[in-house]
Scaffold this motif. Structure first.
Motif, short mmCIF file in Angstrom:
data_model
loop_
_atom_site.label_atom_id
_atom_site.label_comp_id
_atom_site.label_asym_id
_atom_site.label_seq_id
_atom_site.Cartn_x
_atom_site.Cartn_y
_atom_site.Cartn_z
N LYS A 194 0.85 -1.19 0.00
CA LYS A 194 0.00 0.00 0.00
C LYS A 194 0.89 1.23 0.00
N GLU A 330 1.84 4.86 8.47
CA GLU A 330 0.63 5.71 8.31
C GLU A 330 0.60 6.91 9.25
N GLY A 386 -3.81 9.27 3.15
CA GLY A 386 -4.52 8.08 2.68
C GLY A 386 -3.58 7.20 1.89
N TYR A 387 -4.13 6.16 1.26
CA TYR A 387 -3.35 5.27 0.42
C TYR A 387 -3.49 5.72 -1.03
N TYR A 388 -2.35 5.81 -1.72
CA TYR A 388 -2.33 6.31 -3.09
C TYR A 388 -3.17 5.43 -4.01
N PRO A 391 -8.89 4.30 -2.70
CA PRO A 391 -9.89 4.88 -1.81
C PRO A 391 -10.60 3.85 -0.95
N ARG A 393 -9.34 0.95 0.46
CA ARG A 393 -8.54 0.62 1.64
C ARG A 393 -8.32 1.84 2.53
N THR A 394 -8.32 3.01 1.94
CA THR A 394 -8.22 4.22 2.76
C THR A 394 -9.44 4.35 3.66
N GLN A 395 -10.62 4.15 3.09
CA GLN A 395 -11.85 4.24 3.87
C GLN A 395 -11.91 3.16 4.95
N SER A 397 -9.50 1.94 6.54
CA SER A 397 -8.50 2.18 7.58
C SER A 397 -8.93 3.25 8.58
N PHE A 398 -10.06 3.91 8.33
CA PHE A 398 -10.53 4.95 9.24
C PHE A 398 -11.93 4.61 9.74
N LEU A 404 -7.82 6.64 12.85
CA LEU A 404 -7.04 5.65 12.10
C LEU A 404 -7.02 4.33 12.86
#
Length: 525
Positions: A194, A330, A386-388, A391, A393-395, A397-398, A404
């Protein structure tokens, strides 16, 4: 500190330090003793910015560094960010498929590498569907290389000349604090890596909190023996000294044989290590023989949980206090730290939150009281963007209200000290009871013949899982299964006593030194 905290990006930080510290040494090269001053860092940064601009790179473009430790990689990492570009330090331990993925996914336009790693880079680039420019240089140099408009390397498809852009586009004055400065890929042991996106503000926030937590200033110097492609070394041992106007000693790699000699020769005031290094130093018979460590203030341990037995043994042998900390890629490295004052530290704890907010959350999303175990969650100015290009995996993770999710299981005590008992995916569930692997690790490590230990859950027909422990013995120590079982029964009782012991030459670890416990369950292990 007031002036420092107003700085908004890496370019402003380099400019400010050059104005304040000038010809004072910022970085010393351990093998040669050569020094780079704060003013020289600024001059090399300015040279690279102009060169990158002339080559056609635009603000926000990605530039990778695929090199081992040395003065030049350190300069490049700082200067690329200070040029308004996003730097991508590539893990030298990446498997071929991971290297291809990172080069493709990051959208990098240019890679700085050295002769040693050019063959693996060239092979990977042949599988990348986008042309990438390559510049070959030497890690021990203190001068940035010239970047041609269309740099070409035999066997590597170089990018065509990009349209030239107006002078001044890559300007530090135009960089916003919340713009991405760094893309650092996680090790990807449970899937594809990631790309963690960190802003200038994220990096400066942690440089500030680390400087404050350890009370570091211009008189302080740190030994850098961890790889710069890991967030710990990059933020804690490179950006943080620049932030507080201190200095660093750059070592190509960690060596137990030369570590203490270099620390003493260059009069370092603190060291930044991981538990694996602490274990190796304890196992080194020569130790600090003939070396005076009186100038050292503390040893900072990070990236993985430090076994209390190793903690106490290190302090007793070397007379140097350990400050245990914890952070994530992160969170731009540090999120927790024990106090600087020795009497206030808690062995076995990662400390209190530094520059961030932390809490323990239950499976239902509710915060838990002191002493209750759950997932550690974080909020603060150091938390990633976030993760490049990811979206989903970014969502994931929160939490819905912006915390986080670290994936670390633990608890906090009544005084606000946090303790990590394991990863949520690593919990051993035996007969319906959750067992923290670290509890087993620490019990086994009390055996005088054991250097490293890692417990995992393996399938069992009745209990669901049983406990297996992978061991690395101390030099010259022989394994005695009956003796080890007696030791574990005394420390853990029958229910938590491991039923299986496996001898290893070394445990699988990531570049940061963090134990990759789940890899022990792979067939190759």
């Amino acid at each position: 500190m007031t002036i420092i905290k107003q700085l908004g990006n890496m370019a402003e930080l380099i400019e400010a330090r050059a104005a304040e510290r000038g010809s004072e040494p910022f970085m010393l090269d351990a093998p040669s003793g050569a020094a780079l001053s704060f003013q020289q860092l600024k001059e090399e940064t300015d040279k690279l910015r102009k060169n990158l601009e002339a080559s056609g790179l635009q603000p926000g473009d990605k530039v990778s560094v695929y090199m081992p430790n040395g003065p030049l990689p350190a300069i490049l990492l700082l200067a690329i960010m200070a040029s308004g570009l996003q730097v991508n330090p590539i893990n030298l331990l990446s498997q071929p498929s991971q290297l291809v993925y990172v080069l493709s996914h990051s959208d990098t336009r240019l890679v700085f590498t050295c002769k040693e790693y050019l063959p693996s880079l060239a092979q990977a680039l042949r599988q990348v569907e986008r042309e990438v420019a390559v510049v070959v240089c030497e890690p021990d140099s203190m001068q940035v290389p010239v970047v041609p408009v269309a740099p070409a390397v035999a066997g590597v498809s170089a990018s065509p000349a990009a349209p030239r852009v107006p002078s001044g586009v890559l300007s530090g004055q135009q960089i916003q604090a919340d713009e991405p400065a760094l893309i650092m890929y996680t090790s990807g042991t449970t899937g594809v890596p990631k790309g963690v996106l960190l802003s200038h503000a994220n990096l400066l926030a942690n440089a500030s909190s680390t400087s404050e937590a350890h009370q570091l200033g211009a008189q302080d110097r740190v030994m850098v023996s961890l790889p710069l492609y890991h967030i710990n070394a990059l933020v804690v041992a490179l950006i943080t000294p620049l932030f507080h106007g201190g200095s660093l000693v750059m070592s190509p790699r960690f060596s137990a044989r030369t570590f203490w000699a270099d620390v003493c020769q260059f009069r370092c005031t603190w060291i930044n290590v991981v538990p694996t290094i602490i274990a190796y130093l304890l196992n080194d018979e020569a130790g600090t023989q003939g070396h005076d460590l009186s100038q050292l203030k503390f040893c900072r341990s990070a990236s993985a949980a430090l076994a209390p037995e190793h903690h106490r043994a290190f302090e007793a042998r070397f007379g140097l206090g350990i400050i245990e900390t914890m952070g994530l890629t992160e969170t731009a490295a540090p999120a927790f730290s024990n106090p600087l004052e020795a009497s206030a530290r808690r062995v076995g704890s990662v400390g209190r939150p530094t520059g961030t907010l932390a809490a323990i959350m239950g499976a239902d999303g509710q915060f838990l009281a002191a002493g209750e175990r759950g997932e550690i969650v974080l909020q603060g100015p150091n938390v990633m963007l976030g993760y490049y290009k990811d979206p989903v995996r970014t969502q994931e993770s929160f939490t819905p209200d912006g915390w986080l999710r670290t994936g670390d299981v633990g608890y906090q005590d009544a005084d606000g000290f946090f303790y990590v008992t394991g990863r949520s995916k690593e919990l051993i569930i035996k007969g319906g009871e959750n067992i923290a692997p670290r509890e087993i690790d620490e019990a086994v490590l009390k055996h005088p013949k054991v250097l490293e230990a890692a417990a995992v859950g393996v399938p069992h027909p009745e209990y669901g899982q049983e406990i297996a422990v992978y061991l690395v013995m101390r030099d010259g120590a022989e394994f005695d299964a009956a003796d080890m079982r007696r030791h574990c029964l005394a420390e853990l009782g029958n229910y938590k006593c491991p039923s299986r012991f496996v001898l290893m030459n070394e445990l699988p670890r990531g570049p940061s030194g963090k134990l990759q416990r789940l890899r022990l369950l792979e067939p190759a292990a």
